[in-house]
Every structure is written in structure tokens, then in C-alpha cells.
Design an enzyme around this catalytic site. Structure first.
Site, PDB file in Angstrom:
ATOM      1  N   GLY A   1      50.651   8.868  93.120  1.00 42.60           N
ATOM      2  CA  GLY A   1      52.145   8.769  93.265  1.00 42.60           C
ATOM      3  C   GLY A   1      52.760   8.081  91.986  1.00 42.60           C
ATOM      4  O   GLY A   1      52.271   8.452  90.742  1.00 42.60           O
ATOM      5  N   SER A   2      53.699   7.347  92.109  1.00 40.20           N
ATOM      6  CA  SER A   2      54.588   6.906  91.029  1.00 40.20           C
ATOM      7  C   SER A   2      54.059   6.271  89.811  1.00 40.20           C
ATOM      8  O   SER A   2      54.310   5.915  88.480  1.00 40.20           O
ATOM      9  CB  SER A   2      56.000   6.176  91.392  1.00 40.20           C
ATOM     10  OG  SER A   2      56.470   7.228  92.122  1.00 40.20           O
ATOM     11  N   VAL A   3      52.853   5.427  90.246  1.00 41.47           N
ATOM     12  CA  VAL A   3      51.962   4.518  89.250  1.00 41.47           C
ATOM     13  C   VAL A   3      51.561   5.523  87.975  1.00 41.47           C
ATOM     14  O   VAL A   3      51.161   5.215  87.088  1.00 41.47           O
ATOM     15  CB  VAL A   3      50.795   4.098  90.053  1.00 41.47           C
ATOM     16  CG1 VAL A   3      49.511   5.199  90.280  1.00 41.47           C
ATOM     17  CG2 VAL A   3      50.368   3.104  89.044  1.00 41.47           C
TER      18      VAL A   3
END
Length: 605
Positions: A305-307
Site C-alpha cells: 500500500g501507500s507505505v
């Protein structure tokens, strides 16, 4: 004259000749059989005394010589400070000769032995009723416990010397340390990877015996000493490992998650300080669920995801496509590659800075920045950061994650990858990505073994892999400044902030494929992540966390970020790392021209 008498001719008797009778058939066959038997016996004597003399002499020698195995002591596994995580101790097995135990004594024996062996009396009765002359009643008793059995003075009950592998920390670090099979060989973790190093080499002692098997005291004894195994020192810190596991074990039921994982790396060396997962087995009594990975932080991959957006921003800064203050017009959705990409929250078109796109985790803004790079350049940076490649950690079963090759991309592939969907990685790989930012752009593949100490005391330090320059030091510092905004007011990772310290990191929330709907992304199942470093302006360590499908707090900022705060706060105190004393650099999150700033947070503009 007298007339001579006339002589009669003398008749000679004929000599009788001895006539040999003809041999009949039975005598002939008997004679042939005797000759054949003599030939066989003669041939056998030649074979025994000539051809096979050495073999039979050796067999005779074997009956007069006995050899005793001298078992090597398995080496220890230690943490970075020398705290034993696994070692071998003397132990005793309890055996029986059932033929020496009378029928009317079996129940009495069983009742006396049961509390000492921890074996039900009924089971002991069955063992003592066997028809063989050997039965194993109990294994791996301590010398003190075995002495209690000996003190009972039960006829037909014996002790047998052996060794026992001990794991004093039990569940702490079990996924790293592993365990051994019943025969003493490594079955998982470091016990498996370093089995040959830990095991050593058995020796032997040879001596002469008489025909009753008694040792001849005047004979010469030949001894080949056993070579004990080497000690393996790890890079993990037992105290940090325990704290990390306890935090995960508490967070999972509180959030209703399926599980959680964590990796802590030294920012400069890439050494693993902790590698933890919730619900770890006990090395001294491992019970492994066939559906569960034995070491999830290195064996189980997930979509980050956004990490993972930090890679996109690092590539764009390195390629001079953006600066922290670059302004972008960002709607809440965009159509690209035949799909619609949306932000996690509805909003009007905003003029975010690049830092604001990262701090507020805009998928649309991130995709716009990725398009400035193009698929080929973006893909190259992913590979340089190690995505889709095994780290080479000294643990079995490592997963390399997955990054789809460019040749397999569809029109919609690049619409998902820049914000961490459609690719996968382990929590160790995630930590390694952020170690690159913490180490001013140099990625050092993580390692978990520090040194090996042989039985003679000689120490061999584990050769650390060479660092790989991924981005310039200036780019790494710039991205760290942008990542600080994530943990400040206005960012998605405020719960990761630690009073008095500058923290840089990124949250992530990735949708999980739903098998019940053909593998389509689920609207309610997520992987929640956070990865960061502290102090942001002089990082000393990196923490990466993944929480698997929490039911309460469905975003990385709600579950994973507080876990970062807890673990990082402990390590700052444990390692006596002081604050740097510097202040975070303010970078606007939006271009506030034409807006009434009275209604906006102070750090937004």
C-alpha cells in the site's frame, strides 16, 4: 646192465591270475562323490586361508574390539549481547526392561514413576507390559529429576545419558532461533541454516574386549576426540525482541486483526535488531499450524500500500521531477489505463505540494508524480530498492515478494503499482527500503548473524554485504524531510510521533484480494502498514510494521503507527539515544493562495 628208468615229463601247475571284478554303478558314483567332496573341502580351505584370510581376520578382530561414539556438544545461539537463546545441557532418558518387571509390580511402578516422568500411569503400565527387553519411559530429564527416579531403586528401570536442547527464552525469538528434530538436527530458523556449524563432529573411542564383552584393562585404547559445535551470535537484542513480540501479541486481539509482523534494523549496518510476529511458537515445544508460516517476517509477502509511495517520491526527487514544494492540482479521482483511481477520502480539487501529497497520502497525486517518471524509470528504481528480490537473510524459506516484469504489464498495471497495489514484499524487505533512506541512500542488505565462535575460541565475524548506492545522500535527506510531514499535524501518521524526537515515516493501507469474489480487491479486508526511522535528521534505527486485516482501526495510521511509537520509544530508551535537539523543517502541504488561512491548520500553508 641195469636199464634206466624212463622219466615222465613234469607237469607244471598254471598260475592262477587274480581277476578284478567290474565296478558296479553304485560304487562308481560313491567314489566320484567322495572325490568331489574332497575337492570342495580343499577349495574352501584355500579360500579361507588364502583368498579370504583378511576378511575373516577382520571379523575376528571386530569381535575383540568395541567402539564407543563420543558425541559432540551442539553449539549455543546467542543474542548480540551474549544472552543464550539456545544451548545444550546434560540430560537422562528413563528406560525399562519389561522382562525384569513382575506382573504384580507394574501398577506400583507406574504410580511411582508417573509424577516424576509426567507420563500417565496407564501409559506406563502399557509400556511395562511389553514383550521386548527395552522400553522408553521418559526422555530428556534433568540430572536432578533422573536422580529421583534412581532413588526409587526399581528393578529393571534404568537411566541412559543423553543431551537436551534448551530454549530459555521459549517464544521470544523462536521464529528466528528455530528448533531441532528429535535426532538433534536443525528443523527451522538458525538451527536449520547453521546446523553444520552448530552440530560439530562426533568422535570415537576404540578398546579391546574379552569374549564376554568386558574391557581388557591392559589393551591399548584409541581415541578420536569429538569436536564440539560452534556458537552462533545473532544481531538481535533479546530485550527488544521480547518487547516487540509482546506489543504485537497485545495489538492483534485489541484490533481484531489476524496477525502482525515487525522488523527493526540498524540504520547504518542493516543488522536486524528484532524480527517479530504475533503468536510465535515455543521453541522448546513447537506446535506448528500447517497453514501458518513459521517465520512470517521473511516468509510471508503482502501488498504494502501507500507505505511504498516513498520510492516514487525518491525517484522523482532524484530525477529532478519534483521538489518538496512542487505544487500539483489534485482531484479526488483520475481515469487512467482503463481504471478509475481514487483517493481514500472525497475532496475537491486541491493544490497540494509534493510534500502534501505524501503527508496526506493522495493516490491521485502520487500517480501524477509517477507519470512524470514513466513506467521504465519508475520500475528501475523499484528494482534498485530491492523490491521483488530476496534480501539474502540467513534464514530458511525467505520470500522475494513480487514485482511484475515490465513485459507482463497491462494498461492498468501502472495505475496501481505506484501506491503499492499489485506488488508484494515481506516486512523485512519493507524495513530494508526505509533503511536506504535512513542510511543516506545506501541500501545494506539485512543480516542477522554477527559472528561464529568455534570450540577453540577463535571468532569469525560474519562478512557483511557491501552497500548499494540507490539514491544520492541529498535525495535521501530531502525524502526524510518530506516523510516527517507524515507524522506532524495534517499527516496520516500523527500517532507515530514521539515527544522530543523527530520522526520520519509513512502509513499504508492496502486492499487484500478477496477469494470469495474471484480475487478482486476487497472493500473491507486490508493490510495496514507503517515504516519509519528516528531521529529523522540522524536516524539510528528503522521500524517496519504490518497488521493483517484489523477489524478496529482499518488504516495504517490507526493501528500500525501506534505500534511504531511504542517500539521506537522503547528502543530510544533502551539504546540510550538522545534527541538531536533540532526542530522539524516546516514544508507547506498546500498552496493556500486565495484561501482563508484562519480555518486551516498552522502547518498546512
Amino acid at each position: 646192465m641195469q636199464q634206466r628208468p624212463t622219466r615222465r615229463p613234469v607237469q607244471r601247475r598254471r598260475r592262477r591270475s587274480l581277476r578284478l571284478g567290474a565296478l558296479d554303478g553304485r560304487l562308481r558314483y560313491g567314489f566320484a562323490a567322495v572325490c568331489t567332496l574332497l575337492l570342495v573341502i580343499g577349495g574352501r580351505l584355500v579360500q579361507l586361508q588364502g583368498l579370504d584370510h583378511g576378511g575373516y581376520a577382520g571379523a575376528a578382530m571386530a569381535q575383540r574390539v568395541d567402539t564407543l561414539a563420543l558425541h559432540a556438544l551442539r553449539g549455543q545461539i546467542l543474542d548480540r549481547n551474549g544472552v543464550p537463546l539456545a544451548y545444550t545441557s546434560d540430560a537422562q532418558d528413563i528406560t525399562a526392561d519389561p522382562q525384569q518387571v513382575r506382573f504384580d509390580e507394574r501398577l506400583d511402578y507406574a504410580n511411582k514413576l508417573s509424577p516424576l516422568l509426567g507420563v500417565p500411569a496407564a501409559q506406563l503400565v502399557t509400556l511395562l507390559s511389553g514383550k521386548s527387553q527395552y522400553a522408553m519411559l521418559g526422555q530428556g530429564l534433568s540430572p536432578a529429576a533422573a536422580q529421583k527416579v534412581t532413588d526409587l531403586k526399581l528393578a529393571g528401570i534404568y537411566t541412559q545419558a543423553t543431551t537436551q536442547r534448551q530454549y530459555p527464552a521459549r517464544t521470544t525469538g523462536a521464529n528466528v532461533v528455530g528448533f531441532v528434530h528429535g535426532n538433534g538436527t536443525g528443523a527451522a530458523g538458525i538451527e536449520q541454516t547453521y546446523n553444520d556449524v552448530l552440530a560439530g563432529q562426533d568422535g570415537s573411542q576404540t578398546y579391546w574386549v574379552d569374549n564376554l564383552g568386558n574391557v581388557n584393562p591392559s589393551s591399548r585404547t584409541s581415541t578420536k576426540p569429538a569436536r564440539n559445535g560452534a556458537d552462533v551470535r545473532l544481531t538481535i537484542d533479546q530485550s527488544l525482541q521480547y518487547t516487540a513480540q509482546r506489543a504485537l501479541d497485545v495489538a492483534v486481539p485489541e484490533s481484531g486483526a489476524r496477525g502482525a509482523e515487525m522488523a527493526v534494523l540498524d540504520a547504518h549496518t542493516g543488522q536486524v535488531l528484532a524480527l517479530a510476529s504475533s503468536g510465535t511458537y515455543d521453541s522448546s515445544d513447537p506446535v506448528i499450524d500447517s497453514n501458518t508460516s513459521m517465520n512470517p517476517p521473511v516468509m510471508s509477502a503482502f501488498e504494502p500500500g501507500s507505505v511504498q509511495k516513498a520510492i516514487t517520491f525518491a525517484a522523482a526527487v532524484q530525477e529532478k521531477k519534483i521538489t518538496p514544494q512542487t505544487t500539483l492540482s489534485v482531484p479526488d479521482s483520475i481515469d487512467t489505463g482503463g481504471v478509475t483511481v481514487r483517493d481514500a477520502w472525497a475532496h475537491k480539487t486541491e493544490r497540494f505540494t509534493a510534500t502534501g501529497v505524501l503527508a496526506e497520502s493522495s493516490n491521485v497525486g502520487t500517480l501524477k508524480i509517477a507519470n512524470l517518471l514513466g513506467p521504465t524509470t519508475w520500475f528501475g528504481y523499484e528494482k534498485r530498492f530491492g523490491v521483488g528480490t530476496k534480501t539474502g537473510i540467513e534464514l530458511p524459506g525467505e520470500s522475494g515478494g513480487y514485482l511484475p516484469p515490465l513485459s507482463q504489464w497491462s494498461a492498468s498495471t501502472f495505475a496501481n503499482l505506484p501506491f503499492g497495489q499489485g506488488e508484494s514484499m515481506t516486512v523485512l524487505q519493507l524495513a530494508s527500503i526505509y533503511q536506504t533512506f535512513a542510511n543516506n541512500g545506501v541500501r545494506v542488505p539485512p543480516r542477522i548473524v554477527s559472528s561464529v565462535t568455534k570450540a577453540d575460541g577463535s571468532v569469525s565475524a560474519t562478512q557483511q554485504p557491501a552497500g548499494v548506492r540507490v539514491i544520492d545522500a541529498a535525495t535521501a535527506r530531502t525524502v526524510r524531510t518530506m516523510l516527517e510531514s507524515v507524522t506532524l499535524p495534517g499527516g496520516t501518521g500523527k500517532k507515530a510521533a514521539i515527544p522530543g524526537y523527530r520522526v520520519a515515516g509513512k502509513t499504508g493501507t492496502a486492499q487484500q484480494p478477496d477469494p470469495a469474489h474471484g480475487g478482486a480487491y476487497s472493500s473491507y479486508m486490508n493490510w495496514d502498514t507503517f515504516a519509519g526511522m528516528v531521529p529523522a535528521d540522524d536516524p539510528q534505527f528503522v521500524v517496519a510494521i504490518m497488521v493483517d486485516n484489523p477489524a478496529h482501526g482499518v488504516e495504517g495510521g490507526d493501528v500500525a503507527a501506534p505500534l511504531f511509537n511504542q517500539i521506537a520509544s522503547y528502543e530510544l530508551q533502551h539504546a540510550a539515544i538522545p534527541p538531536t535537539g533540532s526542530l522539524s523543517r516546516h514544508v507547506p502541504l498546500q498552496d493556500c493562495a486565495g484561501q482563508d488561512r484562519r480555518f486551516l491548520p498552522a502547518n498546512v500553508c
